[in-house]
Design an enzyme around this catalytic site. Structure first.
Site, mmCIF file in Angstrom:
data_model
loop_
_atom_site.group_PDB
_atom_site.id
_atom_site.type_symbol
_atom_site.label_atom_id
_atom_site.label_comp_id
_atom_site.label_asym_id
_atom_site.label_seq_id
_atom_site.Cartn_x
_atom_site.Cartn_y
_atom_site.Cartn_z
ATOM 1 N N ASN A 37 -24.751 -45.275 3.418
ATOM 2 C CA ASN A 37 -26.041 -44.647 3.291
ATOM 3 C C ASN A 37 -26.012 -43.252 2.442
ATOM 4 O O ASN A 37 -25.296 -42.376 2.865
ATOM 5 C CB ASN A 37 -26.859 -44.297 4.696
ATOM 6 N N HIS A 122 -34.537 -50.213 18.815
ATOM 7 C CA HIS A 122 -34.732 -48.947 18.866
ATOM 8 C C HIS A 122 -36.215 -48.237 19.150
ATOM 9 O O HIS A 122 -37.003 -48.622 18.584
ATOM 10 C CB HIS A 122 -34.553 -48.220 17.379
ATOM 11 N N ARG A 147 -32.808 -48.724 23.091
ATOM 12 C CA ARG A 147 -32.280 -47.317 22.752
ATOM 13 C C ARG A 147 -33.266 -46.437 22.853
ATOM 14 O O ARG A 147 -34.532 -46.727 22.276
ATOM 15 C CB ARG A 147 -31.250 -47.419 21.428
ATOM 16 N N TYR A 159 -33.270 -35.918 15.297
ATOM 17 C CA TYR A 159 -32.553 -37.331 15.011
ATOM 18 C C TYR A 159 -33.479 -38.520 15.867
ATOM 19 O O TYR A 159 -33.429 -38.429 17.307
ATOM 20 C CB TYR A 159 -31.275 -37.315 15.316
ATOM 21 N N ASP A 210 -28.475 -42.117 21.701
ATOM 22 C CA ASP A 210 -27.917 -41.626 20.754
ATOM 23 C C ASP A 210 -27.730 -40.098 20.680
ATOM 24 O O ASP A 210 -28.781 -39.682 20.587
ATOM 25 C CB ASP A 210 -27.897 -42.355 19.408
ATOM 26 N N HIS A 212 -25.887 -38.474 18.806
ATOM 27 C CA HIS A 212 -25.651 -38.100 17.233
ATOM 28 C C HIS A 212 -24.895 -36.922 16.915
ATOM 29 O O HIS A 212 -25.416 -35.793 16.256
ATOM 30 C CB HIS A 212 -26.986 -38.097 16.478
ATOM 31 N N GLU A 236 -23.931 -42.382 23.272
ATOM 32 C CA GLU A 236 -23.287 -42.441 22.005
ATOM 33 C C GLU A 236 -23.041 -41.249 21.235
ATOM 34 O O GLU A 236 -23.945 -40.414 21.471
ATOM 35 C CB GLU A 236 -24.290 -43.624 21.194
ATOM 36 N N GLU A 262 -19.452 -45.541 14.647
ATOM 37 C CA GLU A 262 -20.153 -45.872 13.449
ATOM 38 C C GLU A 262 -19.647 -45.393 12.216
ATOM 39 O O GLU A 262 -19.798 -45.949 11.143
ATOM 40 C CB GLU A 262 -21.678 -45.784 13.674
ATOM 41 N N ARG A 283 -17.893 -48.745 17.950
ATOM 42 C CA ARG A 283 -19.133 -49.058 17.113
ATOM 43 C C ARG A 283 -18.732 -49.353 15.661
ATOM 44 O O ARG A 283 -19.679 -49.696 14.885
ATOM 45 C CB ARG A 283 -19.750 -47.662 17.358
ATOM 46 N N HIS A 312 -22.261 -51.230 14.982
ATOM 47 C CA HIS A 312 -23.584 -50.356 14.157
ATOM 48 C C HIS A 312 -24.517 -51.399 13.404
ATOM 49 O O HIS A 312 -23.755 -52.285 12.942
ATOM 50 C CB HIS A 312 -22.953 -49.319 13.224
ATOM 51 N N ASP A 316 -29.861 -49.246 7.198
ATOM 52 C CA ASP A 316 -28.924 -48.955 6.093
ATOM 53 C C ASP A 316 -27.798 -50.170 5.854
ATOM 54 O O ASP A 316 -27.076 -49.882 5.053
ATOM 55 C CB ASP A 316 -28.374 -47.596 6.005
ATOM 56 N N GLU A 339 -26.350 -53.502 17.636
ATOM 57 C CA GLU A 339 -27.365 -52.678 17.419
ATOM 58 C C GLU A 339 -28.184 -53.590 16.470
ATOM 59 O O GLU A 339 -27.787 -54.133 15.394
ATOM 60 C CB GLU A 339 -26.966 -51.530 16.800
ATOM 61 N N TRP A 402 -25.248 -33.005 11.871
ATOM 62 C CA TRP A 402 -26.361 -34.279 11.801
ATOM 63 C C TRP A 402 -26.108 -35.212 12.873
ATOM 64 O O TRP A 402 -25.094 -35.707 12.598
ATOM 65 C CB TRP A 402 -26.992 -34.619 10.215
HETATM 66 O O1 EZ4 Z 1 -27.720 -42.112 11.903
HETATM 67 O O2 EZ4 Z 1 -27.217 -45.579 10.269
HETATM 68 O O3 EZ4 Z 1 -26.907 -45.591 15.783
HETATM 69 N N1 EZ4 Z 1 -27.409 -45.276 14.554
HETATM 70 C C1 EZ4 Z 1 -27.137 -44.286 14.262
HETATM 71 C C2 EZ4 Z 1 -28.021 -44.291 12.805
HETATM 72 C C3 EZ4 Z 1 -27.341 -43.557 11.460
HETATM 73 C C4 EZ4 Z 1 -27.751 -44.098 10.309
HETATM 74 C C5 EZ4 Z 1 -26.878 -43.371 9.334
HETATM 75 O O4 EZ4 Z 1 -26.856 -43.978 7.827
HETATM 76 O O5 EZ4 Z 1 -26.711 -43.347 14.315
HETATM 77 O O6 EZ4 Z 1 -29.367 -44.254 12.737
HETATM 78 CO CO CO Z 2 -25.490 -43.932 16.236
#
Ligand code: EZ4
Ligand code: CO
Length: 402
Positions: A37, A122, A147, A159, A210, A212, A236, A262, A283, A312, A316, A339, A402
């Protein structure tokens, strides 16, 4: 069976995908996902400039040796670009081998370990009520695992939250858009979210979340502890996983299960977390961790430590990756969950596939190979469009994870 040609197909049916197609002198072809991605053209270039000239003339049946050639044989090892390219080659070769054997790929891996693959969807919303509504919608669609991500009051973007509740695509601009982060606001909000969500869905639905990569180890320990009453399937990426010692600290504070990996691309990224039993789910997935050949090594190591897979599967990762992942999931003995985010209709049309969804499970098809093809004429109608993942800043402007 000799490899006679290989081509890289870049297409953007709503978002960018990179696909490698390998052709052989026996007329059999195979495809593999190479999408990274926001860095799509880097992988395309690595494949075109380095890999493809080395592939031509090789025996397509020597999957392991070709993997070793591109990994061990290469001085500049590892990294997401290299490993996504190797993954695409590996996936395409497994596709060819399974077609030659006239078998669905899971049969070559050792056969079926389960009837279907439990997936999580999601659900997201701008606030708690919105998110609860989205979670209930997923429950109605048959999902057993969901999720939940919600906007945080006082933050203009977060996010995991999109305008469209069915599709979430973070790479939304040619230059990165900016998310905003405030840990205190988030830590106050997340337990309230899961209290409401758990109350609304009942005890039997698996709930996931997540983080993140946004917390420090102590904050992650606090959050995990505050979520314990709501019995999450996992939290996560609580902290960035470069510092794996951090997980020891988190483990001292909470029994909320942890999923990481991931963005990992080899077994070396996973090894310490698995061997020290610092995670519960790994992941890594087919496209970003070196293909079926390497993912199998990671899963086998994980099995020794009762760590299960939780690959994952965001949008993407193309349907080609999803198809291959489902064959892997159908076989892998220590499967946990997969996922699954729906692709758009345009994407599904470019990548015809035989996997199906029913009652919260995905089912790999019985077509020989991994069951996913590419409509190259249609793919050519969607030229590449630059898009990057967002960046994240604290409210005072400081750059954050991020
Ligand atoms: O941020 O796939 O668990 N899923 C994630 C995704 C990732 C994207 C990054 O390309 O964390 O949303
Ligand atoms: Co994730």
């Amino acid at each position: 069976m000799k490899i006679t040609n290989a081509t890289v197909i870049v297409t953007c049916p709503g978002r960018n995908f990179v696909t490698l197609k390998i052709e052989t002198d026996e007329g059999l072809t195979g495809i593999g996902d190479a999408t990274l991605n926001g860095r799509e053209l880097s992988v395309a270039s690595y494949l075109t400039d380095h890999c493809i000239p080395n592939l031509i003339g090789k025996d397509a049946g020597r999957i392991e040796d070709i993997w070793q050639f591109f990994y061990r044989g290469c001085y500049w090892r590892r990294g997401p670009v290299t490993m996504s390219a190797i993954a695409a080659i590996d996936t395409a070769l497994w596709d060819i081998k399974a077609k030659a054997a006239n078998m669905p790929l899971y049969q070559l891996l050792g056969g079926r370990s389960r009837d279907g693959v439990m997936v999580y969807g999601h659900a997201n919303g701008t606030d708690i009520d919105d998110t609860v509504e989205a979670v209930l919608k997923y429950k109605e669609m048959g999902y057993r695992a969901i999720r939940a991500q919600s906007g945080v009051p006082g933050l203009k973007s977060t996010y995991g939250v999109s305008k469209d509740t069915m599709f979430y695509e973070p790479a939304d601009a040619a230059l990165p858009s900016e998310n905003e982060w405030d840990t205190v606001k988030y830590l106050n909000h997340a337990p309230k979210l899961f209290e409401k969500v758990r109350d609304a869905v009942g005890p039997d639905i698996h709930l996931l979340h997540d983080i993140h990569h946004r917390l420090t180890p102590l904050e992650a320990g606090q959050l995990g502890r505050s979520l314990e009453p709501f019995k999450l399937f996992w939290m996560e990426d609580p902290t960035p996983a470069e510092n794996q010692e951090a997980l020891k600290l988190i483990r001292q504070y909470t029994t909320t299960p942890i999923a990481i990996g991931e963005i990992f691309n080899t077994i070396w990224d996973c090894k310490d977390l698995i061997q020290n039993q610092l995670i519960d789910y790994i992941r890594t997935t087919v496209v970003h961790a070196g293909g079926i050949t390497h993912l199998r090594r990671i899963a086998d190591l994980a099995a020794l430590y009762q760590v299960r897979t939780g690959s994952h599967g965001a949008t993407d990762l193309s349907p080609v990756c999803m198809g291959a992942a489902l064959h892997f999931d159908t076989w892998v003995p220590n499967f946990g969950i997969q996922e699954y985010m729906h692709h758009t209709e345009e994407t599904d049309a470019v990548f015809p596939h035989d996997y199906t969804f029913k009652d919260g499970f995905l089912y790999a098809g019985e077509t020989p190979g991994h069951g996913v093809t590419i409509d190259e004429e249609l793919a050519a109608k969607y030229p590449y469009k630059p898009a990057q993942l967002p960046v994240n800043r604290l409210t005072d402007g400081t750059m954050w994870n991020w």
